[in-house]
Design a protein around this motif. Structure first.
Motif, PDB file in Angstrom:
ATOM      1  N   MET A  20      10.217 -25.499  12.782  1.00  0.00           N
ATOM      2  CA  MET A  20      10.220 -24.526  13.885  1.00  0.00           C
ATOM      3  C   MET A  20      11.301 -24.916  14.862  1.00  0.00           C
ATOM      4  N   CYS A  21      12.105 -23.969  15.228  1.00  0.00           N
ATOM      5  CA  CYS A  21      13.246 -24.278  16.074  1.00  0.00           C
ATOM      6  C   CYS A  21      13.556 -23.066  16.940  1.00  0.00           C
ATOM      7  N   GLY A  22      14.740 -23.088  17.508  1.00  0.00           N
ATOM      8  CA  GLY A  22      15.254 -21.949  18.241  1.00  0.00           C
ATOM      9  C   GLY A  22      16.752 -21.895  18.058  1.00  0.00           C
ATOM     10  N   PHE A  23      17.321 -20.683  18.088  1.00  0.00           N
ATOM     11  CA  PHE A  23      18.769 -20.575  17.946  1.00  0.00           C
ATOM     12  C   PHE A  23      19.290 -19.449  18.817  1.00  0.00           C
ATOM     13  N   THR A  24      20.580 -19.451  19.001  1.00  0.00           N
ATOM     14  CA  THR A  24      21.239 -18.415  19.785  1.00  0.00           C
ATOM     15  C   THR A  24      22.705 -18.376  19.404  1.00  0.00           C
ATOM     16  N   GLY A  25      23.426 -17.402  19.949  1.00  0.00           N
ATOM     17  CA  GLY A  25      24.853 -17.322  19.680  1.00  0.00           C
ATOM     18  C   GLY A  25      25.429 -16.011  20.159  1.00  0.00           C
ATOM     19  N   PHE A  26      26.726 -15.834  19.867  1.00  0.00           N
ATOM     20  CA  PHE A  26      27.398 -14.601  20.268  1.00  0.00           C
ATOM     21  C   PHE A  26      28.601 -14.357  19.384  1.00  0.00           C
ATOM     22  N   LEU A  27      29.002 -13.091  19.322  1.00  0.00           N
ATOM     23  CA  LEU A  27      30.151 -12.651  18.547  1.00  0.00           C
ATOM     24  C   LEU A  27      30.988 -11.749  19.428  1.00  0.00           C
ATOM     25  N   GLY A  28      32.262 -12.074  19.617  1.00  0.00           N
ATOM     26  CA  GLY A  28      33.136 -11.248  20.443  1.00  0.00           C
ATOM     27  C   GLY A  28      34.242 -12.067  21.054  1.00  0.00           C
ATOM     28  N   ALA A  29      35.299 -11.397  21.499  1.00  0.00           N
ATOM     29  CA  ALA A  29      36.480 -12.089  22.030  1.00  0.00           C
ATOM     30  C   ALA A  29      36.174 -12.895  23.280  1.00  0.00           C
ATOM     31  N   SER A  30      35.337 -12.360  24.170  1.00  0.00           N
ATOM     32  CA  SER A  30      34.980 -13.077  25.398  1.00  0.00           C
ATOM     33  C   SER A  30      33.756 -13.935  25.108  1.00  0.00           C
ATOM     34  N   PHE A  50      18.740 -21.485  11.800  1.00  0.00           N
ATOM     35  CA  PHE A  50      17.483 -21.035  11.195  1.00  0.00           C
ATOM     36  C   PHE A  50      16.293 -21.511  12.015  1.00  0.00           C
ATOM     37  N   ASN A  51      15.288 -20.643  12.134  1.00  0.00           N
ATOM     38  CA  ASN A  51      14.040 -20.953  12.836  1.00  0.00           C
ATOM     39  C   ASN A  51      12.891 -20.575  11.929  1.00  0.00           C
ATOM     40  N   GLY A  52      12.012 -21.532  11.615  1.00  0.00           N
ATOM     41  CA  GLY A  52      10.845 -21.204  10.815  1.00  0.00           C
ATOM     42  C   GLY A  52      10.617 -22.174   9.682  1.00  0.00           C
ATOM     43  N   GLU A  53       9.870 -21.720   8.683  1.00  0.00           N
ATOM     44  CA  GLU A  53       9.558 -22.531   7.516  1.00  0.00           C
ATOM     45  C   GLU A  53       9.558 -21.641   6.275  1.00  0.00           C
ATOM     46  N   ILE A  54      10.147 -22.155   5.189  1.00  0.00           N
ATOM     47  CA  ILE A  54      10.081 -21.503   3.881  1.00  0.00           C
ATOM     48  C   ILE A  54       9.114 -22.329   3.038  1.00  0.00           C
ATOM     49  N   TYR A  55       7.910 -21.812   2.841  1.00  0.00           N
ATOM     50  CA  TYR A  55       6.854 -22.608   2.226  1.00  0.00           C
ATOM     51  C   TYR A  55       7.064 -22.835   0.732  1.00  0.00           C
ATOM     52  N   ASN A  56       7.825 -21.972   0.077  1.00  0.00           N
ATOM     53  CA  ASN A  56       8.055 -22.132  -1.360  1.00  0.00           C
ATOM     54  C   ASN A  56       9.454 -22.667  -1.647  1.00  0.00           C
ATOM     55  N   HIS A  57      10.037 -23.410  -0.706  1.00  0.00           N
ATOM     56  CA  HIS A  57      11.428 -23.794  -0.900  1.00  0.00           C
ATOM     57  C   HIS A  57      11.595 -24.786  -2.057  1.00  0.00           C
ATOM     58  N   VAL A  58      10.575 -25.584  -2.365  1.00  0.00           N
ATOM     59  CA  VAL A  58      10.678 -26.494  -3.515  1.00  0.00           C
ATOM     60  C   VAL A  58      10.739 -25.681  -4.805  1.00  0.00           C
ATOM     61  N   PHE A  77      10.161 -16.768   9.518  1.00  0.00           N
ATOM     62  CA  PHE A  77      11.523 -17.166   9.831  1.00  0.00           C
ATOM     63  C   PHE A  77      12.265 -16.112  10.634  1.00  0.00           C
ATOM     64  N   ALA A  78      13.295 -16.590  11.290  1.00  0.00           N
ATOM     65  CA  ALA A  78      14.357 -15.755  11.837  1.00  0.00           C
ATOM     66  C   ALA A  78      15.622 -16.577  11.669  1.00  0.00           C
ATOM     67  N   PHE A  79      16.739 -15.916  11.420  1.00  0.00           N
ATOM     68  CA  PHE A  79      17.972 -16.680  11.225  1.00  0.00           C
ATOM     69  C   PHE A  79      19.189 -15.841  11.590  1.00  0.00           C
ATOM     70  N   ALA A  80      20.285 -16.549  11.821  1.00  0.00           N
ATOM     71  CA  ALA A  80      21.608 -15.946  11.984  1.00  0.00           C
ATOM     72  C   ALA A  80      22.523 -16.675  11.026  1.00  0.00           C
ATOM     73  N   VAL A  81      23.195 -15.942  10.154  1.00  0.00           N
ATOM     74  CA  VAL A  81      24.093 -16.570   9.178  1.00  0.00           C
ATOM     75  C   VAL A  81      25.459 -15.888   9.229  1.00  0.00           C
ATOM     76  N   ILE A 108       6.375 -10.001   8.638  1.00  0.00           N
ATOM     77  CA  ILE A 108       5.399  -9.463   9.582  1.00  0.00           C
ATOM     78  C   ILE A 108       5.849  -9.631  11.026  1.00  0.00           C
ATOM     79  N   GLY A 109       6.739 -10.581  11.302  1.00  0.00           N
ATOM     80  CA  GLY A 109       7.246 -10.760  12.661  1.00  0.00           C
ATOM     81  C   GLY A 109       6.697 -11.977  13.367  1.00  0.00           C
ATOM     82  N   GLU A 110       6.469 -13.075  12.639  1.00  0.00           N
ATOM     83  CA  GLU A 110       5.976 -14.299  13.280  1.00  0.00           C
ATOM     84  C   GLU A 110       7.032 -14.909  14.201  1.00  0.00           C
TER      85      GLU A 110
END
Length: 687
Positions: free
Chosen positions: A1-11, A79-87, A131-135, A150-152
């Motif tokens: 569990m985490c948090g992320f942020t960011g931006f896209l644009g010249a400024s 990335f924020n969250g958990e992938i329970y079947n990642h193995v 999960f939520a992510f930005a890639v 579902i929107g956890e």
């Protein structure tokens, strides 16, 4: 569990060093979501910046550091969250000869390997988790945002600024977006109207104009070349519910119970995997007791469980939780909190929830999260059982009421309703008082006028949807209360073609899964827990459990007036019914009494007529009337008033936290009237 942020644009890439400083401020604002590590990644040439705060759960080593590049170098993810079947996904990659030389054991690295091998959409469709992510795709210079089915996990986005200076900002919480210098801080008055109706701002809207929430089960793509975000579902909640219901489970009731137990055990087992201490919330009700029972059945040591209690009997479930914990043999921790301790959370609410949010159970949710975090880093929760297995009493009440009133023709019902409402509430109350001595005791009611007016609203409903909207609404016409407010369309106030086959109780359950569950319950749990860096996991929201629940015939959910029949049978294989069977209590606090007592001065300062007029968001007359009636005990308007108070407290906090803020609404917020156009997923920057 985490948090992320960011931006896209010249400024603000135009001046060397500014971009990293801005990204640092945005990322630092959500440090509570990830106190273990911070990471930053920027591509000046393409104007993209990703920031990440890490709460280490799986693979605590530096190999889990984010933002993380894929082994090919094509993708970079936050990335924020958990992938329970990642193995299992790693095994699938290995079998296909597509596994990279693994650097660590994190699920984030697994996702990236899937992106390289299968693409983003195909990987997300395989993933089981929250999960939520930005890639960022370095080949196509495209940003993709994704959110779980579902929107956890939360994800906000939108364009801010104008023309060439417009910036696309995104992140786990609004406070991260607000830290960008281009953020415009303009309140969306349509979204404010929705908050007054529901106690939350439903997706895709947010409290700010130009900022949206990504709809669950969707992927969004945007780039500097194609600024209009494109949103596509990879898992449609509506279609999945409809498909499951159209192909109902055909086995016996006992076979259904066995299959449900198998699915839930698998979901619980997958969600018990962690490299840090793990436990569970336990209220003693059906949902949390089921989760804990299945945890303990698969654990070699006592599961750590947590509950809080109140000294007020009508709000205390701790004694029931303790009995269940004793039966299961868990390591149980409970904390009895005073009203003063609960009220002490109130000043934190505006910052904690980040946009106006007025479900008052937010306070005990924060307190139990705070208690659990003293012992564990991950806690499983029993949320979503009510929406999946017909747990709310309002479902049966609304269906019964609708069947009763539709015995009469709609024109006649509306005529009767109009006649009732032509007489004021006070006049009805006076008449009831005069007639009381001659009336049988069973026909004497308190607040007769209020009940008659509410009944008239029901009589005039032309559909079950309209009746249900009335039941789940606080303010019936919130846009009339908000200056410049135009209530935008929502699932509850518009046609939803994918739900056309649902009627009665199943339709109300479906509407809750689309609205109340993700926008109230999951928001409440996420913000409360992440404020203390606690990861919460919800086994009922494994999408395979969700789909199976929707395939069950209604008779396996609601039987002989008892809700959650199949789920109860699973639980009763582990816990005797005598420990569970009791009236549902909920998880609340006595807000109405507090507003008349210890919170009266605080409330009066936020609801004063002069202040409401000066700030320019509300027409004060109706608010003041309800406040006066509540104080005198004439009527109980606790929920209506708490909606307004939470907006007022939130707006005061935002003003105070902004540069040059005064602790009150600043001129920009006070003077700008929203155009009535609320942001949808396809919002584009202003020219």
């Amino acid at each position: 569990m985490c948090g992320f942020t960011g931006f896209l644009g010249a400024s603000p890439f135009q001046e060397d060093g500014d971009a990293r400083a801005v990204l640092g401020r945005m990322t630092d604002s959500i440090r509570h979501r990830g106190p273990d590590d911070a990471g930053y990644w920027l591509d000046v040439g393409h104007g993209i910046a990703l920031g990440h705060r890490r709460l280490a759960i799986i693979d605590l080593s530096p190999a889990g550091h984010q933002p993380m590049p894929s082994s090919s170098g094509r993708y970079v993810i936050a990335f924020n969250g958990e992938i329970y079947n990642h193995v299992a996904l790693r095994d699938e990659l290995a079998a296909a000869g597509a596994a990279p030389a693994w650097r660590g054991r994190s699920d984030t690295e697994t996702l990236l390997a899937g992106f390289d091998a299968w693409g983003i959409a195909a990987t997300v469709e395989r993933a089981v988790g929250m999960f939520a992510f930005a890639v960022w795709d370095r080949h196509s210079a495209t940003l993709t945002l994704g959110r779980d089915r579902i929107g956890e996990k939360p994800l906000y986005y939108g364009w801010q600024g104008r023309g060439r200076d417009a910036v696309f900002v995104f992140g786990s919480e609004l406070k991260a977006l607000r830290a960008h210098p281009s953020f415009e801080h303009v309140v969306d008055r349509g979204a404010l109207s929705l908050q007054l109706r529901h106690s939350y701002v439903p997706a895709p809207y947010s409290i700010y104009r130009g900022i949206a929430k990504l709809t669950p089960g969707c992927l969004l793509t945007v780039s500097s070349r194609e600024r209009a975000p494109r949103v596509n579902p990879y898992w449609s909640r509506e279609r999945r519910m409809a498909a499951a219901a159209a192909n109902p489970f055909s086995g016996t009731p006992q076979e259904a119970v066995t299959q449900l137990e198998t699915l839930l055990k698998g979901a619980v087992k997958a969600q018990m995997i962690a490299d840090v201490p793990l436990g569970a919330f336990l209220s003693g009700g059906v949902d949390s007791s089921t989760v804990v029972a299945l945890m303990q059945a698969q654990s070699a040591r006592p599961v750590k469980t947590f509950s809080i209690g109140f000294h007020e009997a009508g709000y205390n479930e701790a004694e029931y939780a303790k009995a269940v914990a004793h039966h299961l043999g868990t390591e149980h921790t409970e904390l009895y909190v005073t009203a003063e301790q609960a009220r002490a959370v109130i000043p934190r609410l505006p910052s904690l929830y980040d946009e106006p949010f007025s479900d008052s159970s937010q306070m005990p949710t924060f307190l139990v999260s705070q208690l659990a975090r003293q012992h564990v880093t991950v806690s499983l929760s029993g949320d979503a059982g009510d929406e999946l297995f017909c747990g709310y009493s309002r479902y049966q009440f609304a269906a019964s009421l609708w069947n009763t009133i539709t015995a009469g023709p709609l024109p006649l019902r509306r005529l009767a309703a109009n006649g009732i409402t032509r007489v004021s509430v006070d006049s009805w109350n006076r008449m009831a008082k005069l007639l009381a001595p001659a009336m049988p005791r069973r026909l004497r009611f308190a607040n007769t006028g209020d009940k008659l007016h509410k009944g008239a609203q029901v009589l005039g409903c032309g559909s079950l949807d309209a009746l249900y909207l009335g039941l789940v609404s606080h303010w019936d016409d919130p846009a009339a209360l908000v200056i410049g407010g135009i209530e935008p369309p929502t699932v509850l106030r518009s046609e939803t073609p994918a739900l056309a086959s649902f009627e009665g109780v199943p339709r109300m359950m479906a509407l809750d899964l689309l609205t109340y569950l993700p926008d109230d319950i999951l928001v409440k749990v996420d913000r409360a827990a992440m404020a203390v860096a606690l990861e919460t996991r919800i086994p009922f929201l494994d999408h395979r459990v969700v789909e199976f629940a929707w395939s069950l015939p209604q008779s396996m959910k609601l039987r002989d007036g008892a809700s959650k029949w199949a789920l109860r049978q699973v639980l009763y294989r582990h816990v005797p019914p005598s420990l569970i069977e009791r009236p549902k209590m909920g998880f609340g606090v006595p807000i109405g009494d507090w507003l008349r007592g210890p919170l009266r001065d605080w409330s009066e300062s936020l609801l004063s007529e002069s202040r409401l007029r000066a700030e320019g968001f509300f027409h004060p007359l109706e608010i003041r009337r309800k406040w006066d009636e509540h104080l005198t005990g004439k009527r109980n308007w606790q929920y209506h008033l708490w909606d307004v108070l939470m907006f007022q407290a939130w707006a005061e906090e935002q003003s105070r936290s902004r540069p040059g803020g005064s602790g009150n609404f600043d001129n920009e917020m006070a003077e700008v009237l929203d155009s009535g156009q609320s942001p949808g997923p396809a919002g584009t920057p202003a020219a």
